[in-house]
Design a protein around this motif. Structure first.
Motif, PDB file in Angstrom:
ATOM      1  N   ASP A 173     -49.943  51.809 -55.661  1.00  0.00           N
ATOM      2  CA  ASP A 173     -50.326  51.839 -54.260  1.00  0.00           C
ATOM      3  C   ASP A 173     -51.813  51.519 -54.131  1.00  0.00           C
ATOM      4  OD1 ASP A 173     -47.756  52.476 -53.531  1.00  0.00           O
ATOM      5  OD2 ASP A 173     -48.127  54.637 -53.460  1.00  0.00           O
TER       6      ASP A 173
ATOM      7  N   ILE B 228     -42.129  56.022 -64.707  1.00  0.00           N
ATOM      8  CA  ILE B 228     -42.434  56.421 -63.337  1.00  0.00           C
ATOM      9  C   ILE B 228     -43.401  57.586 -63.355  1.00  0.00           C
ATOM     10  CG2 ILE B 228     -41.457  57.216 -61.151  1.00  0.00           C
ATOM     11  CD1 ILE B 228     -38.765  56.048 -62.047  1.00  0.00           C
TER      12      ILE B 228
ATOM     13  N   SER C 125     -41.828  57.873 -55.945  1.00  0.00           N
ATOM     14  CA  SER C 125     -43.080  57.410 -56.540  1.00  0.00           C
ATOM     15  C   SER C 125     -43.176  55.885 -56.554  1.00  0.00           C
ATOM     16  CB  SER C 125     -43.206  57.937 -57.970  1.00  0.00           C
ATOM     17  OG  SER C 125     -44.385  57.450 -58.579  1.00  0.00           O
ATOM     18  N   GLY C 126     -44.272  55.384 -56.020  1.00  0.00           N
ATOM     19  CA  GLY C 126     -44.520  53.944 -56.046  1.00  0.00           C
ATOM     20  C   GLY C 126     -45.311  53.503 -57.254  1.00  0.00           C
TER      21      GLY C 126
ATOM     22  N   ARG D  75     -45.209  52.839 -60.885  1.00  0.00           N
ATOM     23  CA  ARG D  75     -44.240  52.689 -61.965  1.00  0.00           C
ATOM     24  C   ARG D  75     -44.477  51.389 -62.731  1.00  0.00           C
ATOM     25  NH1 ARG D  75     -38.564  53.390 -59.528  1.00  0.00           N
ATOM     26  NH2 ARG D  75     -39.598  55.074 -58.369  1.00  0.00           N
TER      27      ARG D  75
ATOM     28  N   GLU E 167     -38.368  52.176 -53.577  1.00  0.00           N
ATOM     29  CA  GLU E 167     -38.411  52.891 -54.857  1.00  0.00           C
ATOM     30  C   GLU E 167     -37.078  53.557 -55.178  1.00  0.00           C
ATOM     31  OE1 GLU E 167     -42.592  52.377 -53.550  1.00  0.00           O
ATOM     32  OE2 GLU E 167     -40.900  53.361 -52.584  1.00  0.00           O
TER      33      GLU E 167
ATOM     34  N   THR F 241     -34.808  52.644 -58.565  1.00  0.00           N
ATOM     35  CA  THR F 241     -34.353  53.598 -59.566  1.00  0.00           C
ATOM     36  C   THR F 241     -32.838  53.516 -59.755  1.00  0.00           C
ATOM     37  OG1 THR F 241     -36.173  55.111 -59.053  1.00  0.00           O
ATOM     38  CG2 THR F 241     -34.273  56.034 -60.204  1.00  0.00           C
TER      39      THR F 241
END
Length: 243
Positions: free
Chosen positions: A92, A118, A154-155, A157, A177, A181
């Motif tokens: 991010d 991640i 979570s961005g 990764r 996201e 996953t």
């Protein structure tokens, strides 16, 4: 041959944060790797109406600018299209002084212990919401893939580029996201989650925060519904082929 890392940063109206993020990221990368790894930084300005593009260019190796806001998934896809690395790191734009901490996500990939890593972020300093979005995302990922995640939204990764291309395109909006996953598990990618001391802008409990959480909840729900329909179609096709 030295590993090649492409760091991809989608950004929308992040002029106040992205220079600091990029500067700390570069400083930490030079400190850790020196000449041991090749890397590039790709910033994708997703139709910002501020000067995100202008303040990012001194720090980025490649800049992409969308003529209008197309969503985070589209920005990530534009970054991948420009990437040369065999490893990809998505970050991010508002991580600022903690951006360099995310580089640890590359280590399991370099050791061939995982295909995707991640980041699990520390708990926020103040209660920003009611956890509804995170709970929905976590339960949905488990129901649709069997994977129990602690960081469903979570961005931050890292992923091997060759394995990412097996997944096809990214989902749109705030569900990107979650979809990533689910798709990764379904395609057999090995996933690890690491505690990383990253901080970024927190969403508050004001009207703007509630609106943001509402949009995010709807987007995650739509993403889960889409992936559920896709799974049903696969099952239906498999049943028909066995007749």
């Amino acid at each position: 041959m030295k590993p090649y890392l492409s760091i991809i940063i989608p950004a929308w109206n992040e002029a106040s944060t992205i220079p600091n993020t990029l500067q700390h990221l570069l400083n930490q990368a030079d400190l850790i790797w020196g000449t041991e790894m090749r890397f590039e930084i790709i910033v994708v300005d997703d139709g910002s109406v501020d000067n995100t593009y202008d303040v990012a260019w001194p720090w980025a190796d490649k800049l992409v600018k969308h003529d209008r806001r197309r969503g985070k998934g589209a920005a990530m896809q534009s970054g991948v299209a420009k990437a040369r690395g065999d490893l990809l790191l998505f970050l991010d734009a508002d991580l600022q002084a903690t951006a360099g901490e995310a580089l640890v996500l590359i280590e399991p990939l370099l050791r061939r212990e995982a295909d995707m890593a991640i980041a699990k972020l520390p708990l926020p300093g103040a209660k920003a919401g009611f956890g509804l979005v995170k709970g929905l995302a976590r339960r949905g990922i488990h129901r649709l893939s069997g994977y129990k995640t602690e960081a469903p939204l979570s961005g931050q990764r890292a992923v091997r580029a060759d394995r990412l291309r097996e997944l096809g395109g990214f989902a749109r909006g705030f569900g990107v996201e979650v979809a990533l996953t689910i798709d990764a598990v379904r395609h057999g990618l090995r996933i690890v989650e690491l505690d990383v001391p990253i901080t970024h802008r927190e969403t508050g409990r004001d009207w703007h925060g509630y609106m943001h959480r509402g949009r995010q909840f709807a987007a995650v729900g739509l993403t889960l519904l889409t992936r559920w329909k896709e799974r049903k179609q696969v099952w239906f096709s498999s049943d028909r082929s066995s007749i």
